[in-house]
Write an enzyme that holds these catalytic residues in place. Structure first.
Site, mmCIF file in Angstrom:
data_model
loop_
_atom_site.group_PDB
_atom_site.id
_atom_site.type_symbol
_atom_site.label_atom_id
_atom_site.label_comp_id
_atom_site.label_asym_id
_atom_site.label_seq_id
_atom_site.Cartn_x
_atom_site.Cartn_y
_atom_site.Cartn_z
ATOM 1 C CB THR A 48 -0.917 -0.002 1.238
ATOM 2 O OG1 THR A 48 -1.697 -1.186 1.226
ATOM 3 C CG2 THR A 48 -1.835 1.196 1.250
ATOM 4 C CD GLU A 82 -3.406 -6.604 2.527
ATOM 5 O OE1 GLU A 82 -3.490 -6.833 1.306
ATOM 6 O OE2 GLU A 82 -2.370 -6.203 3.073
#
Length: 719
Positions: free
Chosen positions: A156, A464
């Protein structure tokens, strides 16, 4: 076991100066159960052997009881977590132990602390095993397993999360030096929310866009060392913690910036591809089967799918902890006179709060959700495990029939893992927070265990993949499946419910189950499943027709999609609820103990009926009479489940050290535990608090205080 109470507190069945008088309550509750708790645990954990295996895995942490953990600083949390994690796992690793698919989830559910080692073990090591070549695995895995290196999963970015293909970190190949040059060239491209990079990790599995001679090859994973032998950042590496979070403080969630950091050519994870010295990009798939090629290309996403699958499973485990605390405490806590007539003595008997219908509904609704989540978590864990094995099979040649079936099912598994993770994490957090409220004021205490449980979990609603984005991914798959059905293409798995769309004259109402005429009929599991299946079919048809209408009006697909996105998200939730209910029914049908089956069916029906009463997408499907039957069914189920409530949470088999709760103790000695925890609070360690002299004493009337409770002059003058 629960933390031991001091000798001056003596639990008993009667209230006294040293006893809350609750010692007999939970034993009485357990005696009401209509089923064997061990057999119910076996139904949850894959049989009696599964229960034994689970207890064996959790046994090394049995002595690690930390009631004082709610007073720790962040750094103390991290140090305890690292020390205990290594102490538990290192012996297992040295003996060659490798956890099986369910066991990692059990460890995560039952962890008394979070901390940096969990992402190291769960994400970093999984990436090494799933994406590394045999030589890379041989070089990196033993060191990671023995904690000689500590890794993080670095995907990320500050400005990119769910859109994985849009990540901006680059890895540009330099053929002259045979190195990849990694950079996070913009502020938004720095890696962000990477757990254990802030203070602990020595290495990172970095996801970056591979560029060779100016050509983009898409997202790949690279092994990047970030700290040296003195734990200092390497040149070109900037790392740090993102700061205190709402919860989960033991993990050093951090950021990573890379400025022209060079890594060897051999540090591209090379299980399915490598780069030659001259920059030639080589894929490793030996099979000429295009399906094998398709699976191999998507294999880099398997770690992410595994993470999502694990989070969906853990959501059920954490909700089970919250249910255990809230239900045990609601049985112990008494409030409100059993006989409310005037003139009663203040010592008259009071009702356990679990016997108030609203409280009971809230508790049992979430209990049913927890059981249902566990069934779907087990299904998903198994599906992802098989898919990983199939992905590995693509490296060895042509695909056999079973592997081809798994390749065909991959889009559905991906869609289900996304939707299940999104929905389960969101609903688990919402349920945990409601269960905290069920515990009244005491639930607000950190030592209750339930409030911080929710705070430590809430990040998983977004991690996620944000829950809304993931549900929209599921919705995209459902819209494609609808088109496939209308074009006569084969459907797999749960999208088989769209088969009727093959007929050009199909009318959704033709698939509506016959409306039941009694409460017992509405509580038939087969009927409820058929009703949820029909709602899924009808909703997907309605939303798909709206999407087509927008496109037919001339809107581009993306604009049409955005215009229908609220309805598409709702359709995905509805599909996931049907998916969960079907998985739950499969568990019930496999169970052989009749007493367990009866109680599991009650939870199944409560999950379904509460959704009929509270859920969305039922307009035009349910009549007022059917809703009334559902409400009556809920009332009956609340009565039926009540005697088994404590036994049902006992079946989760969660030890007191994991609960770490003054309210959820297995022995029910709640008030002794609350008082003991209060006495041990850090603010009570000194007779006078630290800021007294500077901030309080200058303002106090010391002469008045010297009276020590005596009558002051103003009162004497008025007598």
């Amino acid at each position: 076991m629960a933390s031991e109470l001091p000798e001056d507190l003596k639990p008993s069945n009667e209230e006294s100066w040293s006893s809350g008088g609750t010692a007999d309550i939970l034993p009485r509750e357990r005696a009401l159960a209509s089923f064997d708790v061990d057999k119910m645990s076996a139904a949850l954990y894959g049989g009696a052997d599964g229960v034994k295996r689970r207890r064996f895995i959790l046994m090394p942490a049995a002595s690690m009881v930390y009631p004082e953990k709610y007073e720790w600083t962040r750094e103390e949390m991290m140090m305890h977590s690292i020390e205990d994690f290594i102490a538990i796992h290192k012996d297992f690793v040295e003996e060659g132990y490798r956890p099986e698919r369910d066991e990692v989830g059990w460890m995560s559910e039952m962890a008394t602390q979070t901390g940096p080692m969990m992402p190291h073990m769960g994400l970093f090591i999984s990436t090494v095993m799933g994406q590394g070549s045999p030589q890379q695995v041989m070089a990196w895995l033993p060191r990671a397993l023995n904690f000689q290196i500590i890794g993080c999963y670095s995907q990320t970015e500050l400005s990119h999360g769910s859109n994985i293909r849009g990540l901006r970190t680059t890895a540009t190949y330099d053929a002259e030096t045979e190195e990849f040059v990694l950079s996070t060239p913009t502020l938004g491209s720095m890696k962000w929310w990477n757990s254990d990079i802030g203070c602990v990790a020595t290495h990172a599995a970095v996801y970056a866009q591979l560029v060779i001679h100016g050509k983009e090859y898409g997202l790949h994973v690279f092994m990047v060392q970030v700290r040296d032998e003195n734990h200092m950042p390497l040149p070109g590496v900037e790392v740090g913690d993102v700061g205190p979070k709402l919860g989960d403080q033991a993990i050093d969630t951090g950021y990573l910036r890379l400025k022209d950091v060079r890594v060897p050519r051999e540090h591209l994870f090379a299980k399915r591809q490598h780069v030659e010295p001259d920059g030639t990009y080589v894929r490793h798939v030996k099979s000429k089967d295009p399906k094998a090629e398709q699976l191999a290309k998507r294999a880099s996403y398997l770690t992410m799918m595994q993470a999502r699958s694990g989070m969906a499973s853990i959501a059920g485990g954490k909700l089970s902890i919250a249910c255990t605390i809230a239900i045990r405490y609601s049985a112990v806590r008494h409030q409100g006179f059993s006989d409310a007539q005037e003139g009663q003595t203040f010592k008259a008997a009071e009702n356990p709060v679990i016997d108030y219908q609203v409280q009971r509904y809230r508790l049992f609704k979430h209990l049913a959700i927890a059981y249902c989540m566990r069934a779907s978590g087990n299904w998903m864990t198994s599906a992802i495990s098989e898919l990983s094995q199939a992905a590995n099979a693509t490296d060895d040649g042509d695909l056999d029939a079973k592997t081809q079936d798994l390749v065909n099912a991959m889009p559905e598994i991906h869609a289900c893992s996304a939707g299940l993770k999104g929905y389960c994490c969101k609903i688990a957090f919402d349920s945990m927070e409601d269960l905290r409220k069920c515990c009244g004021g005491h639930g607000y205490l950190a030592n209750s265990g339930i409030g911080l449980l929710a705070a430590d979990f809430v990040w998983q609603v977004s991690a996620e993949g944000d829950w809304v984005v993931l549900l929209l991914q599921t919705g995209r798959y459902l819209m494609k499946a609808r088109k496939d059905a209308m074009q006569g293409k084969p459907l797999v798995g749960l999208t088989a419910c769209l088969e009727p769309l093959r007929r050009p004259d199909f009318v959704p109402a033709s698939r509506r189950p016959r409306e039941p005429s009694s409460v017992q009929a509405v509580m038939d599991p087969a009927y409820l499943l058929a009703l949820f299946e029909f709602r899924t079919l009808a909703t997907i048809v309605k939303v798909g027709d709206r999407l087509d209408a927008c496109i037919n009006k001339g809107l581009a697909f993306d604009k049409a999609w955005n215009q229908c996105a609220v309805s598409i998200k709702a359709a995905a939730e509805i599909h996931i609820q049907y998916f969960m209910l079907r998985n739950f029914l499969d568990v019930i049908r496999r169970e052989t103990d009749e007493n367990c089956v009866e109680v599991l069916q009650q939870l199944f029906c409560l999950f379904g009926l509460q959704n009929i009463v509270e859920g969305q997408g039922w307009a035009g499907i349910l009549s007022a009479d059917l809703v009334s039957l559902a409400e009556s069914g809920i009332e009956q189920l609340l009565e039926s489940i009540r005697p088994n409530a404590v036994a049902l949470v006992d079946a989760f088999d969660i030890p007191d050290r994991v609960l770490n709760s003054t309210l959820g103790r297995k022995d029910g000695n709640v008030y002794e535990a609350l008082y003991d925890a209060a006495r041990n609070s850090s603010l009570n360690k000194k007779p006078v608090f630290e800021g007294y002299e500077r901030v309080l004493r200058p303002h106090l009337d010391l002469d008045f205080l010297k009276l020590r409770g005596g009558v002051c002059d103003e009162l004497n003058s008025k007598l």
